[in-house]
Design an enzyme around this catalytic site. Structure first.
Site, short mmCIF file in Angstrom:
data_model
loop_
_atom_site.label_atom_id
_atom_site.label_comp_id
_atom_site.label_asym_id
_atom_site.label_seq_id
_atom_site.Cartn_x
_atom_site.Cartn_y
_atom_site.Cartn_z
N GLY A 1 -21.67 -25.48 -18.63
CA GLY A 1 -20.99 -24.55 -17.72
C GLY A 1 -19.72 -25.14 -17.17
CG ASP B 1 -19.56 -27.73 -24.81
OD1 ASP B 1 -20.12 -28.31 -25.76
OD2 ASP B 1 -18.86 -28.32 -23.97
CG ASP C 1 -14.83 -36.10 -9.89
OD1 ASP C 1 -14.74 -35.30 -10.85
OD2 ASP C 1 -14.11 -37.12 -9.78
N GLY C 2 -16.04 -32.68 -10.33
CA GLY C 2 -15.35 -31.38 -10.37
C GLY C 2 -13.83 -31.50 -10.39
CG ASP D 1 -12.68 -26.67 -22.85
OD1 ASP D 1 -11.98 -25.82 -22.27
OD2 ASP D 1 -13.89 -26.81 -22.60
NE ARG E 1 -8.88 -24.54 -18.69
CZ ARG E 1 -9.88 -25.07 -19.40
NH1 ARG E 1 -9.63 -25.99 -20.31
NH2 ARG E 1 -11.13 -24.68 -19.22
NE ARG F 1 -16.03 -22.39 -22.09
CZ ARG F 1 -15.14 -23.36 -22.08
NH1 ARG F 1 -15.27 -24.39 -22.86
NH2 ARG F 1 -14.10 -23.31 -21.25
P1 AMP Z 1 -15.55 -31.16 -22.11
O1 AMP Z 1 -16.26 -31.57 -23.38
O2 AMP Z 1 -14.58 -32.17 -21.61
O3 AMP Z 1 -14.90 -29.82 -22.27
O4 AMP Z 1 -16.65 -31.04 -20.93
C1 AMP Z 1 -18.04 -31.04 -21.12
C2 AMP Z 1 -18.75 -30.56 -19.86
O5 AMP Z 1 -18.62 -31.49 -18.81
C3 AMP Z 1 -18.28 -29.22 -19.31
O6 AMP Z 1 -19.39 -28.52 -18.85
C4 AMP Z 1 -17.37 -29.65 -18.18
O7 AMP Z 1 -17.26 -28.66 -17.19
C5 AMP Z 1 -18.09 -30.87 -17.65
N1 AMP Z 1 -17.21 -31.82 -16.94
C6 AMP Z 1 -16.30 -32.65 -17.51
N2 AMP Z 1 -15.68 -33.39 -16.56
C7 AMP Z 1 -16.19 -33.01 -15.37
C8 AMP Z 1 -15.97 -33.40 -14.01
N3 AMP Z 1 -15.09 -34.34 -13.66
N4 AMP Z 1 -16.70 -32.77 -13.05
C9 AMP Z 1 -17.60 -31.83 -13.37
N5 AMP Z 1 -17.87 -31.43 -14.61
C10 AMP Z 1 -17.18 -32.00 -15.61
MG MG Z 2 -15.36 -28.15 -22.51
#
Ligand code: AMP
Ligand code: MG
Length: 479
Positions: free
Chosen positions: A89, A246, A119-120, A256, A170, A177
């Site tokens: 998510g 995803d 940390d979001g 992404d 964005r 996805r």
């Molecule tokens: P990605 O493969 O980088 O697109 O991310 C994989 C998952 O990790 C997704 O669900 C992102 O929302 C989550 N995610 C990546 N970095 C963070 C972060 N710093 N804080 C919270 N969720 C993250």
């Molecule tokens: Mg992603």
């Protein structure tokens, strides 16, 4: 339109509450504008001087919520490096809603239900990379999400070191996805799976809306769009780096942006993501992986679409949909206007040759675009001219079968083979300067990204070979 008059729609919220989590952005401290992209503003009818409106920084910081907006994070799952993760998510992204068919998102705007202990946040480095590259891909004619602007702040986050937090806005015509479908499939919530499919058809495939066979037709178009997208990545030399399900768009867009790279020297097995030791997502594996990802999508759709029909389409992907998409694009790059049976072989030989001669991928095709029988300019840019010569003989033969003139061919090739692409060393220079408070190179690269096929004498230094110490490096996933 000024920001005050912008009205957003939130149709995604008409789906069941399990699809999303209503959540407000958490603002950054002392936000400031890093860059504004007037090209993207046009798409949502936003005035090109909106960046002077103090509400613009507030919009990106999540403190100015446009009319109609109800911020939410989207729920999805996905296969990460081959393993199913049932709970992903938007962990650091918050959707505001859509305008003119563009769904606006704030990436780096704080924790959500899906943050999973993280940390979001997003750092300046990765935000600038995504902001510039998504625009670059669009201008190269490669389907991509877009980006409206980027803010920095005084907020600090911990990655490999302490870094500054940023938010990038964005925009995409869809954020759904493959993993969104997988979420409902693995939970056996088939009525929600169907609900999602109907939503995607209305949002992304409205031409099938009234078709009784719309689910299958949607799947077929996803397969075709994905084939075209990956063929474009291969032809331009783009390595995504994290092709988890995803990160696969149901609209066949590049989404992404993480540890991606454009090839410097052509290396078939290049791995941009340095945590991907086995090279699952290497440049050369991308077509195979996209097939695997489409197979995972077909599995997720199996409760509502015939497995046999989907398997046939997947077989076609491997047999001719992807190969044809790739060969067609490569024909354009080679200036071949006729379709001959042996073209696939000529292209295969070229890939092997490029791998063996040590040459900058972009520079090779740009130089080839001016080929007139004189091989010297090509010999000058490769390490192994003798190997290249063998292929050039095949190319000479093939060109002799063409009917159009040399100058016509050169003109077409110069429009198919960019002079400028955003290489990682260029992005890194812009990031280093931005971290020191100078955003001028971000603007320069935004300009270059928008003019890939032009001759830009003032930026000639970005059109050459990548400096040796920066060639084909691996990048960290941390962002
Ligand atoms: P990605 O493969 O980088 O697109 O991310 C994989 C998952 O990790 C997704 O669900 C992102 O929302 C989550 N995610 C990546 N970095 C963070 C972060 N710093 N804080 C919270 N969720 C993250
Ligand atoms: Mg992603």
């Amino acid at each position: 339109m000024i920001l005050d008059n912008m009205i957003l729609q939130t149709t995604y919220l008409s789906l069941d509450s399990e699809f999303y989590d209503l959540t407000d952005p958490t603002p950054l401290d002392e936000p400031y504008l890093i860059s504004f992209n007037p090209e993207a503003a046009k798409l949502i009818d936003l005035d090109s001087n909106s960046c002077n409106d103090p509400d613009f920084v507030a919009l990106l910081n999540g403190t100015f919520i446009p009319k109609g907006s109800r911020p939410f994070a989207m729920c999805y799952a996905g296969h990460q490096f081959g393993n199913y993760n049932p709970w992903l998510g938007d962990g650091r992204t918050i959707n505001l809603g859509s305008v003119n068919g563009w769904n606006l998102q704030l990436k780096g705007s704080g924790e959500t239900l899906y943050s999973r202990m993280a940390d979001g946040r997003a750092v300046v480095r990765s935000s600038i990379r995504e902001y510039l590259m998504s625009e670059g891909m669009h201008h190269l004619g490669i389907p991509s999400t877009r980006a409206l602007g980027i803010i920095g702040s005084k907020t600090k986050v911990i990655r490999n070191s302490i870094e500054q937090a940023a938010i990038v806005m964005r925009m995409s015509t869809s954020w759904v996805r493959f993993g969104t479908f997988e979420y409902f499939y693995y939970r056996r919530e088939y009525s929600k799976l169907e609900m999602l499919t109907e939503y995607v058809i209305v949002e992304s495939y409205p031409h099938f809306k009234d078709d009784d066979d719309r689910f299958f037709k949607m799947f077929c178009e996803v397969v075709e769009r994905t084939a075209k997208l990956i063929a474009q990545w291969q032809a331009i030399g783009f390595n995504h780096g994290v092709m988890n399900t995803d990160n696969m768009s149901i609209e066949g867009l590049t989404i992404d942006y993480g540890p991606f790279a454009m090839l410097d020297d052509f290396r078939y097995g290049y791995i941009c993501n340095h945590t991907d030791r086995a090279g699952r997502y290497s440049y050369g594996e991308q077509p195979n992986i996209s097939y695997w990802n489409l197979t995972m999508l077909s599995k997720a759709l199996s409760p509502i679409i015939s497995k046999e029909r989907m398997q046939q389409k997947l077989d076609d992907f491997g047999a001719f949909i992807y190969p044809n998409a790739y060969v067609d694009i490569m024909r354009d790059k080679l200036g071949l206007s006729m379709k001959l049976d042996d073209d696939a072989l000529l292209i295969e030989e070229l890939v092997e040759t490029l791998h063996n001669v040590f040459v900058d991928h972009t520079l090779f095709f740009r130089t080839l675009s001016r080929y007139n029988g004189d091989k010297t300019p090509l010999y000058d840019i490769v390490m192994e001219p003798v190997i290249l010569d063998k292929w050039l003989k095949l190319y000479d033969d093939r060109l002799s079968q063409e009917t159009r003139t040399q100058s016509q061919r050169q003109k077409e090739m110069l429009n198919s083979n960019p002079k400028y692409i955003l290489k990682n060393y260029m992005l890194q220079k812009a990031i280093t300067q931005a971290e020191g408070g100078d955003y001028s190179m971000v603007e320069t690269l935004l300009y270059i990204a928008a003019h890939p096929y032009d001759e830009l004498p003032e930026f000639e230094h970005f059109a050459g070979d990548t400096p040796e110490e920066y060639k084909n490096l691996g990048l960290s996933c941390s962002s």
